[in-house]
Design a protein around this motif. Sequence first.
Motif, PDB file in Angstrom:
ATOM      1  N   ARG A 142      34.499 -19.496  28.819  1.00  0.00           N
ATOM      2  CA  ARG A 142      34.059 -19.972  30.133  1.00  0.00           C
ATOM      3  C   ARG A 142      34.241 -21.484  30.248  1.00  0.00           C
ATOM      4  O   ARG A 142      34.708 -21.982  31.278  1.00  0.00           O
ATOM      5  N   GLU A 143      33.901 -22.208  29.194  1.00  0.00           N
ATOM      6  CA  GLU A 143      34.034 -23.667  29.234  1.00  0.00           C
ATOM      7  C   GLU A 143      35.491 -24.086  29.423  1.00  0.00           C
ATOM      8  O   GLU A 143      35.798 -24.938  30.271  1.00  0.00           O
ATOM      9  N   GLU A 146      36.614 -23.073  33.019  1.00  0.00           N
ATOM     10  CA  GLU A 146      36.052 -23.916  34.088  1.00  0.00           C
ATOM     11  C   GLU A 146      36.658 -25.316  34.064  1.00  0.00           C
ATOM     12  O   GLU A 146      36.864 -25.935  35.117  1.00  0.00           O
ATOM     13  N   ARG A 147      36.964 -25.827  32.881  1.00  0.00           N
ATOM     14  CA  ARG A 147      37.646 -27.130  32.814  1.00  0.00           C
ATOM     15  C   ARG A 147      39.017 -27.048  33.472  1.00  0.00           C
ATOM     16  O   ARG A 147      39.418 -27.944  34.223  1.00  0.00           O
TER      17      ARG A 147
END
Length: 406
Positions: A142-143, A146-147
Amino acid sequence: MKSETLRNTVAGVLGGAAALTLVVLLVPGWGDGDGGSPREAAGRALSAAAAGAPAAVDDLAALIADRERRVRESPGDDRAWAQLGAAYVERGVGSGETALFPKAERALRRSLALRAPDRGNTAALVGLGALANARNDFGAAREFGERARALRPGSWAVYPVLVDAYGGLGDPEAAGRAVDALRGLASGPQVEGRHAQAFRDRGLREDAAVVAHDAGVHATTRAERAAAHHRQGELAWERGEYAEAVAHYEAALEADPGAHRSLGGRARSLAALGRAEEARQDYARVLERRPLPGYALEWGELEESLGERARARSLFGRMRELVARGRRDGVDGDVVLARYEADHGAPEAAVHRLRDQWRRGHRSAEVADALGWALYRAGSPEEAVPFASRAVGQGAGSALFSYHRG
């Protein structure tokens, strides 16, 4: 459908619809010759990826060899490193060769070191997100996703990573929003497959089946047809319609004999139909070609149900070995171990493993079901009910979840 990594990275490198027409220009000589050369095969793999289609196994191997040669000759080529890392992930997911995952991470991080994300290298972020999903590290996925989305919100390549990440975290609403964004940016059988997945994760199984069927109708390649039939087989399996599942898995294998995950699905369905000898043959083949611990666990449970306790113990040992091997390569296999421990080992240990997964945010219907069942087996049925209810509510239509709740 985790193994769309290569497609996502090609799109991130080349940018949108232009990828399909530009892909043959990436390496001198692609587009020339009789179509049988290794470079032609590598070009087909990239072309398939850019078009949103699975790459054939032989073409993917050719691409890996070509990109390995490219980075040896031009170690400063960040695009080649990103493509190589993505291809390693794709191959690792498809074959169960988890040893490719550390190589993929090194290649993708080398790409980022050569060109940062804010200078246009979101492709490497997408690749790292897909790698994290493959390792069952959904928070990290997810990180990374999203970046990448913050830098390039209009790139469809970032959204499949987010769909898988939010699905693994048990947030079907966020996964659904990622699918909606993807559908606004791209189309085709692979996008329809994601849409079917989103419906399934929200408990809308009938809608998922319709969209999965449409993906098969719109498939134009053997690999796409195999993927569509596999998805329909999985949905039928979860409904407890095992004969229908076998038919879909067999159609997938007919379209693509290298669709090893469909071989595993057929083995599971044949076992449920009582066709034990056929199931054994399929399990033996799939463990040879795609050695994942879940298959060893399923086969072991089949043997145990038939009274073959020595054979079952051997397979459970193989399952543990495969989990340990995957762990060395960064793959989290605790859910598989917990499912084993809940029924065959120490339910309290299963509860401990699954509570840790829950604390990490891994709250999919699958984890909720496993935790509820482990709590029940450990003698805490009242504490188990909310997890079992959540699994059934979020995974409506799953025969296994309903059985466990009952």
